[in-house]
Design a protein around this motif. Structure first.
Motif, mmCIF file in Angstrom:
data_model
loop_
_atom_site.group_PDB
_atom_site.id
_atom_site.type_symbol
_atom_site.label_atom_id
_atom_site.label_comp_id
_atom_site.label_asym_id
_atom_site.label_seq_id
_atom_site.Cartn_x
_atom_site.Cartn_y
_atom_site.Cartn_z
ATOM 1 N N ASN A 127 51.640 53.905 51.016
ATOM 2 C CA ASN A 127 52.456 53.716 49.812
ATOM 3 C C ASN A 127 51.601 53.235 48.658
ATOM 4 O OD1 ASN A 127 54.711 54.400 51.299
ATOM 5 N ND2 ASN A 127 55.074 52.276 51.927
ATOM 6 N N ASN A 128 52.009 53.589 47.456
ATOM 7 C CA ASN A 128 51.393 53.019 46.249
ATOM 8 C C ASN A 128 52.489 52.841 45.208
ATOM 9 O OD1 ASN A 128 51.762 55.512 44.850
ATOM 10 N ND2 ASN A 128 49.940 56.296 45.913
ATOM 11 N N ASP A 129 52.107 52.496 43.966
ATOM 12 C CA ASP A 129 53.128 52.163 42.960
ATOM 13 C C ASP A 129 54.026 53.347 42.606
ATOM 14 O OD1 ASP A 129 52.151 49.697 42.961
ATOM 15 O OD2 ASP A 129 50.968 49.900 41.100
ATOM 16 N N SER A 130 53.482 54.547 42.727
ATOM 17 C CA SER A 130 54.282 55.692 42.285
ATOM 18 C C SER A 130 54.823 56.576 43.405
ATOM 19 C CB SER A 130 53.456 56.541 41.316
ATOM 20 O OG SER A 130 52.301 56.979 41.980
ATOM 21 N N SER A 131 54.317 56.396 44.621
ATOM 22 C CA SER A 131 54.808 57.286 45.686
ATOM 23 C C SER A 131 54.787 56.616 47.050
ATOM 24 C CB SER A 131 53.978 58.575 45.739
ATOM 25 O OG SER A 131 52.670 58.281 46.160
ATOM 26 N N HIS A 132 55.666 57.112 47.872
ATOM 27 C CA HIS A 132 55.657 56.755 49.289
ATOM 28 C C HIS A 132 55.234 58.000 50.051
ATOM 29 C CE1 HIS A 132 58.697 53.172 49.231
ATOM 30 N NE2 HIS A 132 57.531 52.904 48.664
ATOM 31 N N ASN A 133 54.261 57.840 50.921
ATOM 32 C CA ASN A 133 53.808 58.975 51.730
ATOM 33 C C ASN A 133 54.091 58.683 53.199
ATOM 34 O OD1 ASN A 133 52.011 60.769 49.805
ATOM 35 N ND2 ASN A 133 51.625 58.621 49.325
ATOM 36 N N THR A 134 54.738 59.611 53.834
ATOM 37 C CA THR A 134 54.944 59.489 55.275
ATOM 38 C C THR A 134 54.112 60.583 55.946
ATOM 39 O OG1 THR A 134 57.184 58.751 54.868
ATOM 40 C CG2 THR A 134 56.668 59.456 57.119
ATOM 41 N N VAL A 135 53.192 60.131 56.784
ATOM 42 C CA VAL A 135 52.347 61.100 57.499
ATOM 43 C C VAL A 135 52.899 61.233 58.914
ATOM 44 C CG1 VAL A 135 50.010 61.638 58.290
ATOM 45 C CG2 VAL A 135 50.345 60.385 56.145
ATOM 46 N N ILE A 136 53.211 62.461 59.287
ATOM 47 C CA ILE A 136 53.667 62.670 60.671
ATOM 48 C C ILE A 136 52.712 63.631 61.375
ATOM 49 C CG2 ILE A 136 56.130 62.151 60.352
ATOM 50 C CD1 ILE A 136 56.662 65.105 60.081
ATOM 51 N N ARG A 137 52.463 63.341 62.637
ATOM 52 C CA ARG A 137 51.617 64.236 63.435
ATOM 53 C C ARG A 137 52.507 64.888 64.478
ATOM 54 N NH1 ARG A 137 46.036 63.533 62.271
ATOM 55 N NH2 ARG A 137 45.831 65.328 63.638
ATOM 56 N N SER A 138 52.581 66.215 64.460
ATOM 57 C CA SER A 138 53.480 66.947 65.353
ATOM 58 C C SER A 138 52.673 67.790 66.335
ATOM 59 C CB SER A 138 54.362 67.893 64.546
ATOM 60 O OG SER A 138 54.960 67.187 63.495
ATOM 61 N N PRO A 139 53.269 68.083 67.497
ATOM 62 C CA PRO A 139 52.585 68.977 68.434
ATOM 63 C C PRO A 139 52.432 70.371 67.840
ATOM 64 C CG PRO A 139 54.835 68.524 69.148
ATOM 65 C CD PRO A 139 54.567 67.615 67.990
ATOM 66 N N LEU A 140 51.500 71.140 68.403
ATOM 67 C CA LEU A 140 51.155 72.429 67.812
ATOM 68 C C LEU A 140 52.026 73.566 68.315
ATOM 69 C CD1 LEU A 140 47.308 71.989 68.375
ATOM 70 C CD2 LEU A 140 48.570 71.521 66.274
#
Ligand code: NAD
Length: 481
Positions: A127-140
């Motif tokens: 996260n930062n002041d202007s955005s929230h980032n959600t990182v997801i790792r999914s199976p292939l």
């Protein structure tokens, strides 16, 4: 004669073509069963079953998948002796090795990933002041796991366990030379209640079954362990399809021995690192580099120990050196012994095939062999032999030890022997290899990265590295101001 079958969609099935390959017991040289010579039709069936199983398997929770992996581990463990006998019969390795290393490690592979994956970040935020980032790792999706003959169940499960825990479904192909434990592994999957299609086991040759598997559009990633030439073929064929690949390949590993090492421990371990599994471990030392001032002493002591190793029937507990896994491989090993002599090498011990009286009379045995008098640039010191043959090479100082270590197209592992830890650390940082051992060999913490540099590998297995490999990251960014 026993006919093995493929394991597809939770059931044992015969190959579509009804074609089979002979499987030999290397200790006797006799055919003892036959394995499917699968073709594209069988692969298609297996990949489709992995495709069908993917949505449900990937939607299970991590805890639910862990339960399956732990159950599989328990079931292998409960049949440890039986599996060790199969592995020894298929490969020619001493039963003591299969019992103490191969099968216990297959158990650990499942237990380790069942537990370790809970520490893996399948999802995290930045996260930062202007955005929230959600990182997801999914199976292939469906992935291919292709393994070699030297450590059959050990390496087969080293790939399958992380592929499954991350939610992928698998089509796995063991070596056609050593298929038996992989064949029996289908029973373990059934008994553990693994849902049909989650793991499919296909047997057959590399050029046909292997090729159809890597070329199948339904396969999203390929985890391969085997020879560098095969790795090149897989890299070339998979590149236009943009498949993820992880390649674990050959080596020409140095053991660097300084005069200030703990000599007795070094001597005992270097014998093991050179000749365990008849030298058929990718991590075996093949170039033993020894500091000039102890070269003569080392050569005498090493040769004495190596010539005392017991070559014998793999099923005997006393056997230290079993048979070479295939006749073509024995022929290759013998060719290198001839080549070494043509290149000016001296055989200090070994060099000849061994005939064992009794049931092993037709088996493929060779004496553990030590050669010196060769420069590092010769073919014997540059090409992977993958058998019970080592060369010893003197070196003057640290700089020369690094130069000789790195003077090879491979970069898998290296072993350094000295009590001077600063010197060992300098060497470790400068030798181009993915795995470096200081004053030990084959000590493994499964959390650490495993694999090679240069022509020894692309990508790493183990720990977080392989969990990253078997998952795809996605970043979801939300603007907040
Ligand atoms: P290999 O490359 O001949 O075969 C390995 C596997 O790949 C087998 O299952 C084979 O059927 C399959 N295969 C062969 N050609 C194929 C193709 N065109 N497409 C798809 N699959 C194909 O290797 P091998 O002789 O079984 O094993 C010995 C080699 O493995 C040695 O070079 C050794 O160093 C290497 N090895 C490396 C590691 C490591 O971790 N780096 C570990 C063990 C063995």
């Amino acid at each position: 004669m026993e006919l093995l079958s493929n394991f597809i969609n939770g059931a044992y099935v015969n190959p579509k073509s009804n074609n089979y390959l002979d499987v030999f017991e290397p200790a006797t040289g006799q055919v003892y069963c036959q394995v499917p010579n699968s073709n594209g039709d069988d692969i298609h069936l297996a990949v489709n079953s992995a495709i069908d199983a993917f949505p449900e398997w990937s939607s299970l929770s991590l805890d639910e998948r862990s339960v399956f992996l732990n159950t599989i581990a328990e079931m292998i463990e409960s049949r440890l002796d039986e599996f060790a006998k199969y592995e020894s019969r298929d490969t020619g390795k001493p039963i003591s090795l299969a019992r103490s290393v191969d099968i216990p490690r297959a158990v650990s592979n499942f237990r380790f990933f069942a537990e370790y994956a809970s520490q893996f970040e399948f999802e995290f935020n930045i996260n930062n002041d202007s955005s929230h980032n959600t990182v997801i790792r999914s199976p292939l999706g469906p992935v291919a796991c292709i393994s070699p003959w030297n450590l059959p169940l050990y390496l087969f499960t080293w790939k399958i366990a992380p592929a499954l825990i991350t939610g992928n479904t698998v089509v796995a192909k063991p070596s056609e030379l050593t298929p038996f434990t992989a064949f029996k592994f289908g029973e373990i999957c059934k008994d553990a209640g693994l849902p049909a299609g989650v793991l499919n086991i296909i047997h057959g040759q590399g050029m046909t079954a292997g090729d159809a598997l890597i070329s199948h559009s339904g396969i999203k990633a390929i985890s391969f362990t085997g020879g560098t030439d095969t790795g090149k073929v897989i890299a070339t064929k998979s590149a236009p399809m943009f498949k993820k690949i992880s390649l674990e390949m050959g080596g020409k590993n140095p053991a660097v021995v300084f005069s200030d090492c703990d000599y007795d421990t070094m001597l005992e371990t270097v014998v093991k690192s050179s000749f365990s599994n008849q030298g058929q471990i990718c991590l075996c030392s093949s170039r033993i580099m020894v500091e000039e001032n102890i070269y003569n002493k080392f050569r005498k002591d090493f040769v004495e120990k190596v010539s005392a190793l017991i070559v014998g029937d793999p099923i005997e507990d006393s056997t230290q050196i079993g048979s070479i896994t295939s006749k073509p491989h024995l022929d290759k090993v013998m060719t290198y012994i001839e080549l070494a002599q043509e290149e000016g090498g001296t055989i200090l011990t070994g060099g000849k095939p061994v005939t064992i009286k009794g049931r092993c009379e037709g088996g493929w045995f060779v004496e553990p062999t030590v050669i010196d008098g060769l420069i590092n640039s010769c073919r014997t010191n540059q090409e992977e032999i993958f058998g019970p043959i080592v060369t010893i090479i003197p070196f003057k100082d640290e700089g020369e030890a690094i130069d000789i270590s790195n003077d090879t197209e491979y970069g898998l592992s290296a072993t350094i022997w000295t009590e001077d830890i600063d010197k060992a650390t300098r060497l470790a940082r400068n030798i181009d290899a993915g795995v470096i051992w200081i004053n030990c060999w084959l000590v493994r913490d499964l959390r650490t990265p495993f694999g090679g540099m240069k022509q020894s590998g692309m990508g790493r297995e183990g720990g977080t590295e392989i969990l990253n490999f078997f998952t795809e990251p996605k970043n979801i960014c939300e603007q907040i101001s």
